[in-house]
Motif scaffolding. Structure first.
Motif, PDB file in Angstrom:
ATOM      1  N   HIS A  11      13.243   0.627   3.986  1.00 20.71           N
ATOM      2  CA  HIS A  11      14.588   1.226   4.005  1.00 20.71           C
ATOM      3  C   HIS A  11      15.533   0.157   3.924  1.00 20.71           C
ATOM      4  CE1 HIS A  11      17.760   3.230   6.434  1.00 20.71           C
ATOM      5  NE2 HIS A  11      17.969   4.022   5.393  1.00 20.71           N
ATOM      6  N   ARG A  12      16.491   0.385   2.731  1.00 14.09           N
ATOM      7  CA  ARG A  12      17.557  -0.710   2.529  1.00 14.09           C
ATOM      8  C   ARG A  12      16.790  -1.897   2.383  1.00 14.09           C
ATOM      9  NH1 ARG A  12      21.720   0.807   7.757  1.00 14.09           N
ATOM     10  NH2 ARG A  12      21.484   3.009   7.379  1.00 14.09           N
ATOM     11  N   GLU A  38      14.215   1.462  -0.832  1.00 14.69           N
ATOM     12  CA  GLU A  38      15.338   2.119  -0.891  1.00 14.69           C
ATOM     13  C   GLU A  38      16.371   1.212  -0.814  1.00 14.69           C
ATOM     14  OE1 GLU A  38      18.580   4.724   1.352  1.00 14.69           O
ATOM     15  OE2 GLU A  38      17.328   2.953   1.713  1.00 14.69           O
ATOM     16  N   ASP A  40      21.061   1.517  -1.167  1.00 13.60           N
ATOM     17  CA  ASP A  40      22.350   2.118  -1.173  1.00 13.60           C
ATOM     18  C   ASP A  40      23.296   1.390  -2.230  1.00 13.60           C
ATOM     19  OD1 ASP A  40      21.541   3.860   1.080  1.00 13.60           O
ATOM     20  OD2 ASP A  40      21.795   1.956   2.172  1.00 13.60           O
ATOM     21  N   HIS A  53      25.418  -0.502   2.322  1.00 17.44           N
ATOM     22  CA  HIS A  53      25.474   0.949   2.918  1.00 17.44           C
ATOM     23  C   HIS A  53      26.855   1.620   3.461  1.00 17.44           C
ATOM     24  CE1 HIS A  53      25.002   3.823   6.493  1.00 17.44           C
ATOM     25  NE2 HIS A  53      23.794   4.088   5.691  1.00 17.44           N
ATOM     26  N   ASN A 111      13.946   3.636  -4.887  1.00 12.16           N
ATOM     27  CA  ASN A 111      14.595   5.007  -4.482  1.00 12.16           C
ATOM     28  C   ASN A 111      16.326   4.363  -4.323  1.00 12.16           C
ATOM     29  OD1 ASN A 111      15.163   7.349  -1.662  1.00 12.16           O
ATOM     30  ND2 ASN A 111      16.005   7.244  -3.834  1.00 12.16           N
ATOM     31  N   GLU A 113      19.565   5.302  -3.601  1.00  8.46           N
ATOM     32  CA  GLU A 113      20.688   6.170  -3.245  1.00  8.46           C
ATOM     33  C   GLU A 113      22.032   5.911  -3.750  1.00  8.46           C
ATOM     34  OE1 GLU A 113      20.582   6.403   1.293  1.00  8.46           O
ATOM     35  OE2 GLU A 113      22.475   7.647   0.999  1.00  8.46           O
ATOM     36  N   LYS A 115      25.921   5.982  -2.974  1.00 11.30           N
ATOM     37  CA  LYS A 115      26.363   6.118  -1.690  1.00 11.30           C
ATOM     38  C   LYS A 115      27.914   5.756  -1.893  1.00 11.30           C
ATOM     39  CE  LYS A 115      24.494   5.510   2.494  1.00 11.30           C
ATOM     40  NZ  LYS A 115      23.785   6.737   3.148  1.00 11.30           N
ATOM     41  N   PHE A 150      23.400  12.011  -0.626  1.00 11.47           N
ATOM     42  CA  PHE A 150      24.017  13.235   0.446  1.00 11.47           C
ATOM     43  C   PHE A 150      25.240  13.561  -0.669  1.00 11.47           C
ATOM     44  CE2 PHE A 150      22.364  10.174   3.574  1.00 11.47           C
ATOM     45  CZ  PHE A 150      21.673  10.967   4.326  1.00 11.47           C
ATOM     46  N   LEU A 170      18.953  14.790  -0.842  1.00 14.49           N
ATOM     47  CA  LEU A 170      19.179  14.124   0.228  1.00 14.49           C
ATOM     48  C   LEU A 170      19.930  14.686   1.314  1.00 14.49           C
ATOM     49  CD1 LEU A 170      18.602  11.380   2.133  1.00 14.49           C
ATOM     50  CD2 LEU A 170      20.181  10.333   0.653  1.00 14.49           C
ATOM     51  N   TYR A 215      13.367   9.819   6.525  1.00 17.67           N
ATOM     52  CA  TYR A 215      13.999   8.745   7.042  1.00 17.67           C
ATOM     53  C   TYR A 215      14.405   8.865   8.612  1.00 17.67           C
ATOM     54  CZ  TYR A 215      18.502  11.335   6.248  1.00 17.67           C
ATOM     55  OH  TYR A 215      19.257  12.278   6.581  1.00 17.67           O
ATOM     56  N   PHE A 235      10.607   6.229   5.177  1.00 13.31           N
ATOM     57  CA  PHE A 235      11.396   5.286   4.880  1.00 13.31           C
ATOM     58  C   PHE A 235      11.395   4.446   6.226  1.00 13.31           C
ATOM     59  CE2 PHE A 235      13.111   8.550   2.024  1.00 13.31           C
ATOM     60  CZ  PHE A 235      13.597   7.919   1.222  1.00 13.31           C
TER      61      PHE A 235
HETATM   62  O1  G3P Z   1      17.952   7.771   1.743  1.00 11.93           O
HETATM   63  C1  G3P Z   1      17.214   7.695   2.993  1.00 11.93           C
HETATM   64  C2  G3P Z   1      18.335   7.114   3.946  1.00 11.93           C
HETATM   65  O2  G3P Z   1      18.459   5.726   3.557  1.00 11.93           O
HETATM   66  C3  G3P Z   1      19.478   8.004   4.026  1.00 11.93           C
HETATM   67  O3  G3P Z   1      20.412   7.498   5.272  1.00 11.93           O
HETATM   68  O4  G3P Z   1      22.327   6.347   5.879  1.00 11.93           O
HETATM   69  O5  G3P Z   1      20.268   5.016   5.871  1.00 11.93           O
HETATM   70  O6  G3P Z   1      21.449   5.597   3.738  1.00 11.93           O
HETATM   71  P1  G3P Z   1      21.105   5.981   5.068  1.00 11.93           P
END
Ligand code: G3P
Ligand code: MG
Length: 256
Positions: A11-12, A38, A40, A53, A111, A113, A115, A150, A170, A215, A235
């Motif tokens: 994650h990130r 993943e 952002d 993020h 992945n 994302e 944002k 999102f 998402l 996540y 995640f």
């Molecule tokens: O994509 C899954 C997760 O990363 C979504 O929440 O706020 O950590 O980007 P956030």
């Protein structure tokens, strides 16, 4: 093109082990054995896609103010690692291109994302996907990135620009209308918050052939329970702990 989701996605990058959304974090996830990460993506003032993020610089750099008002050149003067630990001092906010190049070099699935900063949804999707296209032609053997957001405007723009790329719907809470959302944006996965996921969602989505990704899960017992419930991927910030958990749980790696 195959779409091979692993049980563990960094994650990130690997946000518990290295500063989030940095090249160091992506490298660390790979070192720990993750097959996917993943991250952002948003835009600088001058329209360069970067990994970040927050809408503001304050939490993850030594700068201050809005990401949407800083140029890429000025952003490169900021430190994006020292806040996490002194050993990461000097780490920069990476461009999307640098992150994609690194992932492709390491053979990591992605992945991406979207944002967007407020008001920049379509622009963010357009520029991020154009950047991907620039890097992509030479990487035809690498599985395509999963694009999620999102922001429904960003997802719609992604669907229209690169309909061939897999998309993830998402959400935080699973809406009653999740099937409509998945169909509307041609999504291949449903990415849900751990707070709101229920077994009934997993069963319903699996019946429709939609993998569920959850996540952000940092407790190994919770990860094991989710994967056994039929969740395809989690995640995690703690890639090291989760990879160890999977190895210890003989066979859970095969759950998908
Ligand atoms: O994509 C899954 C997760 O990363 C979504 O929440 O706020 O950590 O980007 P956030
Ligand atoms: Mg994210």
């Amino acid at each position: 093109m195959t779409f091979d989701l692993p049980p563990i996605i960094g994650h990130r990058g690997s946000a518990g082990l290295a500063p989030e959304n940095t090249l160091a974090g992506i490298r660390r996830a790979h070192e720990e054995g993750a097959r996917w990460v993943e991250f952002d993506v948003k835009l600088t003032y001058d329209g360069i896609p970067i990994l970040m993020h927050d809408d503001r610089l304050d939490r993850t750099t030594d700068g201050s103010g809005n990401v949407a008002t800083i140029t890429y050149d000025d952003l490169q003067k900021l430190d994006a690692g020292a806040w996490f630990a002194p050993s990461f001092a000097g780490e920069r906010v990476p461009s999307l291109k640098a992150a994609l190049d690194l992932c492709f070099e390491l053979g990591l699935g992605i992945n991406m994302e979207l944002k967007p900063c407020p008001g920049r949804a379509k622009e963010t999707a357009d520029i991020a996907l154009t950047t991907l296209e620039d890097v992509w032609p030479n990487r035809a053997s690498t599985p395509p990135p999963l694009i999620s957001s999102f922001d429904k405007r960003a997802l719609a723009a992604a669907a229209s620009l690169r309909p061939d790329l897999p998309r993830g719907c998402l959400v935080g809470r699973v809406p009653l209308t999740w099937r409509t959302a998945v169909e509307r944006f041609g999504c291949r996965t449903l990415n849900v918050s751990d707070r709101w996921i229920r077994k009934a969602h997993v069963e319903a989505a699996r019946k429709q052939g939609i993998p569920i990704l959850v996540y952000t899960v940092n407790d190994p017992n919770r990860a094991r329970a989710l994967l056994e419930m039929g969740v395809t991927s989690i995640f995690t910030d703690q890639v090291d702990v989760m990879m160890r958990t999977l190895r210890d749980a003989n066979g859970v790696e095969k759950v998908s």
